[in-house]
Design a protein around this motif. Structure first.
Motif, PDB file in Angstrom:
ATOM      1  N   ARG A 195      36.153  35.607  36.413  1.00 35.57           N
ATOM      2  CA  ARG A 195      34.989  35.271  37.215  1.00 35.57           C
ATOM      3  C   ARG A 195      35.338  34.978  38.664  1.00 35.57           C
ATOM      4  O   ARG A 195      34.451  34.893  39.500  1.00 35.57           O
ATOM      5  N   ASP A 196      36.632  34.801  38.925  1.00 34.90           N
ATOM      6  CA  ASP A 196      37.046  34.454  40.274  1.00 34.90           C
ATOM      7  C   ASP A 196      38.003  35.516  40.795  1.00 34.90           C
ATOM      8  O   ASP A 196      38.980  35.858  40.118  1.00 34.90           O
ATOM      9  N   PRO A 197      37.772  36.044  42.012  1.00 38.49           N
ATOM     10  CA  PRO A 197      38.625  37.125  42.526  1.00 38.49           C
ATOM     11  C   PRO A 197      40.070  36.718  42.751  1.00 38.49           C
ATOM     12  O   PRO A 197      40.931  37.593  42.856  1.00 38.49           O
ATOM     13  N   MET A 198      40.351  35.414  42.796  1.00 35.67           N
ATOM     14  CA  MET A 198      41.739  34.985  42.942  1.00 35.67           C
ATOM     15  C   MET A 198      42.599  35.495  41.796  1.00 35.67           C
ATOM     16  O   MET A 198      43.797  35.771  41.953  1.00 35.67           O
ATOM     17  N   LYS A 199      41.990  35.671  40.615  1.00 37.03           N
ATOM     18  CA  LYS A 199      42.740  36.108  39.443  1.00 37.03           C
ATOM     19  C   LYS A 199      42.702  37.627  39.251  1.00 37.03           C
ATOM     20  O   LYS A 199      43.364  38.148  38.357  1.00 37.03           O
ATOM     21  N   PHE A 200      41.926  38.326  40.070  1.00 32.30           N
ATOM     22  CA  PHE A 200      41.745  39.759  39.819  1.00 32.30           C
ATOM     23  C   PHE A 200      43.037  40.560  39.961  1.00 32.30           C
ATOM     24  O   PHE A 200      43.369  41.358  39.067  1.00 32.30           O
ATOM     25  N   PRO A 201      43.816  40.403  41.047  1.00 30.72           N
ATOM     26  CA  PRO A 201      45.072  41.165  41.104  1.00 30.72           C
ATOM     27  C   PRO A 201      46.011  40.845  39.945  1.00 30.72           C
ATOM     28  O   PRO A 201      46.704  41.732  39.438  1.00 30.72           O
ATOM     29  N   ASP A 202      46.020  39.588  39.502  1.00 26.19           N
ATOM     30  CA  ASP A 202      46.878  39.213  38.376  1.00 26.19           C
ATOM     31  C   ASP A 202      46.415  39.890  37.091  1.00 26.19           C
ATOM     32  O   ASP A 202      47.233  40.355  36.292  1.00 26.19           O
ATOM     33  N   PHE A 252      25.721  33.240  38.039  1.00 25.33           N
ATOM     34  CA  PHE A 252      26.551  34.106  38.877  1.00 25.33           C
ATOM     35  C   PHE A 252      27.943  34.313  38.282  1.00 25.33           C
ATOM     36  O   PHE A 252      28.836  34.829  38.947  1.00 25.33           O
ATOM     37  N   ASP A 253      28.118  33.919  37.041  1.00 28.69           N
ATOM     38  CA  ASP A 253      29.389  34.057  36.329  1.00 28.69           C
ATOM     39  C   ASP A 253      29.388  35.402  35.614  1.00 28.69           C
ATOM     40  O   ASP A 253      28.645  35.614  34.652  1.00 28.69           O
ATOM     41  N   VAL A 254      30.216  36.346  36.070  1.00 28.58           N
ATOM     42  CA  VAL A 254      30.198  37.709  35.539  1.00 28.58           C
ATOM     43  C   VAL A 254      30.789  37.796  34.141  1.00 28.58           C
ATOM     44  O   VAL A 254      30.744  38.861  33.517  1.00 28.58           O
ATOM     45  N   THR A 255      31.345  36.709  33.603  1.00 21.68           N
ATOM     46  CA  THR A 255      31.831  36.734  32.224  1.00 21.68           C
ATOM     47  C   THR A 255      30.714  36.440  31.221  1.00 21.68           C
ATOM     48  O   THR A 255      30.966  36.409  30.021  1.00 21.68           O
ATOM     49  N   ASP A 292      27.802  35.345  43.404  1.00 21.59           N
ATOM     50  CA  ASP A 292      28.812  35.844  42.466  1.00 21.59           C
ATOM     51  C   ASP A 292      30.106  36.106  43.243  1.00 21.59           C
ATOM     52  O   ASP A 292      30.157  36.960  44.119  1.00 21.59           O
ATOM     53  N   ARG A 293      31.147  35.365  42.930  1.00 26.50           N
ATOM     54  CA  ARG A 293      32.374  35.432  43.720  1.00 26.50           C
ATOM     55  C   ARG A 293      33.044  36.796  43.636  1.00 26.50           C
ATOM     56  O   ARG A 293      33.713  37.237  44.579  1.00 26.50           O
TER      57      ARG A 293
END
Length: 491
Positions: free
Chosen positions: A137-144, A278-281, A329-330
């Motif tokens: 839900r947070d782009p900080m974790k997307f690359p990981d 706004f939580d995409v999960t 939505d982040r």
């Protein structure tokens, strides 16, 4: 009409003497530097590729149209939705997330759904997947997340252990992984799956009233999936089964179509809704916000050149038209930067001037120069403000400043606790209330099979006890049994 083929030319249009023979000294002598066509041909050949996308690499697509079938002016002033029967040309690119070019189309993965509307007010790009939710839900974790799905840095091999390590430490992924491990993770074709905007967006009507919305494209061909065994068998038969199926269907006049259904939430509902909207999960239950059919998408034209029109297509989540905009939505807010930046890296800062990326309307701004510049400003001013009639923005007409101010107000509260923010509620409901017994059996088999391939025992135990057992105790028990583990304690 002459049957003679045209004379070969260089890229500058100069005629060429031969397509077959290089200039050389004698029959077996060295080649000559002045054979400029040979040099041009070889130099271009080794530069034919552009950098791959980092993810969503393997895919395909087609052109078509979107037709508005209902009056939605109550909710949005977007021009392409302003009149029943209005048709807008579109481009869609389907893809898989984790694999490289050459990746088997039938392998278990989420499928990308990138849709461009070529509207009279500019390009509107809607980027999502064949699932209504996402892994984080947070782009900080997307690359990981993406790194965990790709290849190990030491061996260059894929690793189920790496995937489950990330998933089992990220409880918000449970909803998406439940979908992925079901038969919905192996769609039979792109035509036989739904498409979703996944994220939440904003609509605004002509009176300035705002709404939160979600997009659902429902296939009119019906949902069809492979079982795990069928998907693996197709891997041996045709690596490009999805790309081939779409091309053949469109070429044969069997035009794929989808029905667009919108979920529409009044603006004021978001602040105290029972979970963060706004939580995409998470999905919005249809009982709360029933889907409303507003249009129909039809694909009726194949690309004429796959590289130029599909590979070089650059979608941008920040491409909005008046009446449509972002939400708090982040993931949306981060994608508004990342998607265009990806295209600038892959095909250059002027990627929007490529034919497939050009809007229908004229472009007026102060961007200038850069590699591969095609359009130019002539002798018009290249700065603003200016005294010479250059383009000028219209804040009152096209963007009310409260649009982002009000979104920011919700942003400060939206990620505080809501009553049903638990990450395991919705995947548990999916397992118990939506899936059939066959679906549940396949889900267990697929999870056990995936967890059995190179996943370390401590990560298997975490996946069972801290993940699947929390989704549903029965599911956790069956997965544990399949892995030869003790039945997990009841959460």
């Amino acid at each position: 009409m002459s049957n003679q083929p045209p004379v070969t030319t260089t890229d500058a249009g100069c005629p060429v003497a031969s397509d077959e023979f290089s200039l050389a000294v004698g029959t077996n002598g060295p080649l000559l530097l002045q054979d400029t066509y040979l040099i041009e041909k070889l130099a271009h050949f080794v530069r034919e590729r552009v950098p791959d996308r980092v993810y969503h690499v393997k895919g395909g697509g087609a052109f078509g149209y979107f037709e508005a079938t209902a009056d939605v002016t109550e909710w949005t002033k977007a021009g392409f939705l302003s009149k029943v029967g209005k048709r807008t040309p579109v481009l869609i690119r389907f893809s898989s997330v984790a694999g490289e070019e050459g990746y088997p189309d039938s392998d278990r993965d989420v499928r990308g759904w990138a849709l461009r509307f070529y509207t009279e007010e500019g390009n509107y790009d809607l980027v999502g997947n064949n699932t209504p939710v996402f892994f984080v839900r947070d782009p900080m974790k997307f690359p990981d997340f993406i790194h965990s799905q790709e290849r190990m840095p030491d061996t260059g091999l894929r690793s189920n252990n790496m995937q489950w390590d990330f998933w089992s430490l990220s409880p918000e992924s449970a909803h998406q992984v439940t979908v992925l491990m079901s038969d919905r993770g192996t769609p039979r074709t792109w035509r036989h799956m739904n498409g979703f905007g996944s994220d939440t967006y904003m609509w605004e009507n002509a009176g300035g009233k705002k709404f939160w919305v979600k997009y659902h494209f429902k296939t009119e061909q019906g949902i069809q999936n492979f079982t795990d065994a069928e998907a693996k068998a197709m891997r041996a038969e045709d690596l490009d089964c999805h790309r081939r199926d779409l091309w053949d269907a469109v070429a044969g006049g069997d035009y794929p179509s989808w029905r667009l259904e919108m979920q529409i939430m009044p603006y004021e509902d978001a602040a105290d809704y029972r979970f963060n909207p706004f939580d995409v999960t998470k999905v919005w239950p249809h009982a709360d916000y029933p889907p409303i059919t507003v249009g129909r998408l039809v694909l009726d034209r194949n690309p004429e050149n796959f590289f130029a029109q599909i590979v070089q297509a650059g979608f941008d989540v920040a491409n909005f038209v008046p009446g449509i905009g972002p939400s708090p939505d982040r993931m949306v807010l981060a994608r508004m930067l990342a998607y265009a930046d990806s295209s600038r890296y892959r095909t250059g800062p002027n990627y929007a001037q490529l034919p497939v990326n050009q809007p229908l309307n004229e472009v007026h701004n102060y961007n200038k120069d850069g590699p591969m510049r095609y359009r130019h400003n002539g002798n018009q001013p290249v700065y603003a403000p200016n005294s010479y009639g250059g383009p000028k923005g219209d804040l009152q007409r096209y963007r009310d400043p409260s649009w982002f101010v009000e979104a920011a107000e919700i942003m400060r509260t939206a990620y505080e606790s809501h009553r049903d923010d638990n990450d395991f509620i919705q995947p548990g409901m999916l397992y118990r209330q939506v899936m059939t017994q066959t679906d549940r059996d396949h889900l267990v088999d697929n999870i056990v099979g995936h967890l059995s391939q190179g996943v370390e025992r401590p990560i298997q135990e975490r996946a069972v006890n801290d993940y699947w057992a929390k989704v549903d105790p029965d599911l956790g028990a069956h997965v544990a049994h399949g892995l030869g583990m003790p039945k997990p304690n009841k959460p």
